[in-house]
Design a protein around this motif. Structure first.
Motif, PDB file in Angstrom:
ATOM      1  N   LEU A   1       0.828  -1.213   0.000  1.00 59.36           N
ATOM      2  CA  LEU A   1       0.000   0.000   0.000  1.00 59.36           C
ATOM      3  C   LEU A   1       0.860   1.259   0.000  1.00 59.36           C
ATOM      4  O   LEU A   1       0.529   2.241  -0.669  1.00 59.36           O
ATOM      5  N   VAL A   2       1.964   1.245   0.731  1.00 61.75           N
ATOM      6  CA  VAL A   2       2.873   2.396   0.740  1.00 61.75           C
ATOM      7  C   VAL A   2       3.493   2.586  -0.643  1.00 61.75           C
ATOM      8  O   VAL A   2       3.537   3.712  -1.166  1.00 61.75           O
ATOM      9  N   LEU A   3       3.946   1.488  -1.258  1.00 59.83           N
ATOM     10  CA  LEU A   3       4.503   1.569  -2.607  1.00 59.83           C
ATOM     11  C   LEU A   3       3.460   2.080  -3.598  1.00 59.83           C
ATOM     12  O   LEU A   3       3.753   2.923  -4.447  1.00 59.83           O
ATOM     13  N   MET A   4       2.223   1.602  -3.456  1.00 61.09           N
ATOM     14  CA  MET A   4       1.153   2.043  -4.347  1.00 61.09           C
ATOM     15  C   MET A   4       0.891   3.537  -4.174  1.00 61.09           C
ATOM     16  O   MET A   4       0.703   4.257  -5.161  1.00 61.09           O
ATOM     17  N   LEU A   5       0.901   4.016  -2.953  1.00 57.50           N
ATOM     18  CA  LEU A   5       0.676   5.435  -2.685  1.00 57.50           C
ATOM     19  C   LEU A   5       1.730   6.292  -3.376  1.00 57.50           C
ATOM     20  O   LEU A   5       1.395   7.266  -4.064  1.00 57.50           O
ATOM     21  N   PHE A   6       2.999   5.925  -3.218  1.00 53.62           N
ATOM     22  CA  PHE A   6       4.063   6.704  -3.846  1.00 53.62           C
ATOM     23  C   PHE A   6       3.983   6.641  -5.371  1.00 53.62           C
ATOM     24  O   PHE A   6       4.151   7.652  -6.050  1.00 53.62           O
ATOM     25  N   ALA A   7       3.709   5.464  -5.905  1.00 54.52           N
ATOM     26  CA  ALA A   7       3.622   5.326  -7.364  1.00 54.52           C
ATOM     27  C   ALA A   7       2.450   6.120  -7.918  1.00 54.52           C
ATOM     28  O   ALA A   7       2.562   6.731  -8.990  1.00 54.52           O
ATOM     29  N   GLN A   8       1.336   6.142  -7.199  1.00 57.18           N
ATOM     30  CA  GLN A   8       0.184   6.915  -7.665  1.00 57.18           C
ATOM     31  C   GLN A   8       0.462   8.407  -7.630  1.00 57.18           C
ATOM     32  O   GLN A   8       0.102   9.136  -8.548  1.00 57.18           O
ATOM     33  N   ALA A   9       1.096   8.863  -6.562  1.00 58.40           N
ATOM     34  CA  ALA A   9       1.415  10.294  -6.464  1.00 58.40           C
ATOM     35  C   ALA A   9       2.369  10.708  -7.577  1.00 58.40           C
ATOM     36  O   ALA A   9       2.186  11.759  -8.209  1.00 58.40           O
ATOM     37  N   LEU A  10       3.389   9.890  -7.830  1.00 58.96           N
ATOM     38  CA  LEU A  10       4.339  10.218  -8.893  1.00 58.96           C
ATOM     39  C   LEU A  10       3.697  10.103 -10.272  1.00 58.96           C
ATOM     40  O   LEU A  10       4.002  10.888 -11.172  1.00 58.96           O
TER      41      LEU A  10
END
Length: 158
Positions: free
Chosen positions: A82-91
């Motif tokens: 979920l943390v990786l998904m959050l960063f990838a979505q923001a970028l």
């Protein structure tokens, strides 16, 4: 993993929310794909790579995500995903080119690949006596009427 007791409402809501988040992440670019292509000054045919990158990464990484959950723990794997998904979505929202967007959608697919095996594993751990019913409700949750099916199944098992 041994688990004593039935999960509270917050665990059920969290697993339902994570399932919905994974589904939304998968489909978030489908409707605005033409606008994305226009904004990135590329063809619609090339912009479809955004969708393909996500789905391919998801399908390829899902067995690895399940293995990782078995090794380091389902909850830890799910939180990291979920943390990786959050960063990838923001970028991805800030991606200046189609190439960057495709790469970041691939990272989102990689992160999202942990959701199905971790949620199913946690549900099986939480409800060992009702595993088939809960898995059936979770499968229905990924199709039509997903919120109603999960809530009904969970309320019957408590």
């Amino acid at each position: 993993m041994a688990y004593d007791g039935t999960p509270g409402p917050s665990a059920r809501i969290t697993l339902l929310s994570v399932t919905v988040l994974g589904t939304m992440c998968n489909n978030v670019v489908n409707v605005p794909l033409r606008s994305i292509a226009t904004d990135l000054d590329t063809s619609l045919a090339a912009a479809v790579l955004c969708v393909s990158a996500f789905v391919l990464a998801l399908a390829i990484a899902m067995p690895l995500a399940g293995w990782l959950g078995d090794r380091i723990g389902q909850k830890r794997t799910l939180v990291a995903a979920l943390v990786l998904m959050l960063f990838a979505q923001a970028l991805a929202a800030l991606a200046p080119t189609l190439t960057w967007l495709v790469v970041l959608r691939g990272v989102q697919g990689l992160a999202c690949s942990a959701i199905p095996p971790m949620v199913m594993g946690l549900l099986g751990t939480f409800y060992p006596d009702r595993r088939l019913a809960v898995m059936g409700a979770w499968a229905a949750a990924n199709g039509r009427r997903f919120v109603r099916a999960i809530r009904a199944s969970m309320s019957r098992s408590t």
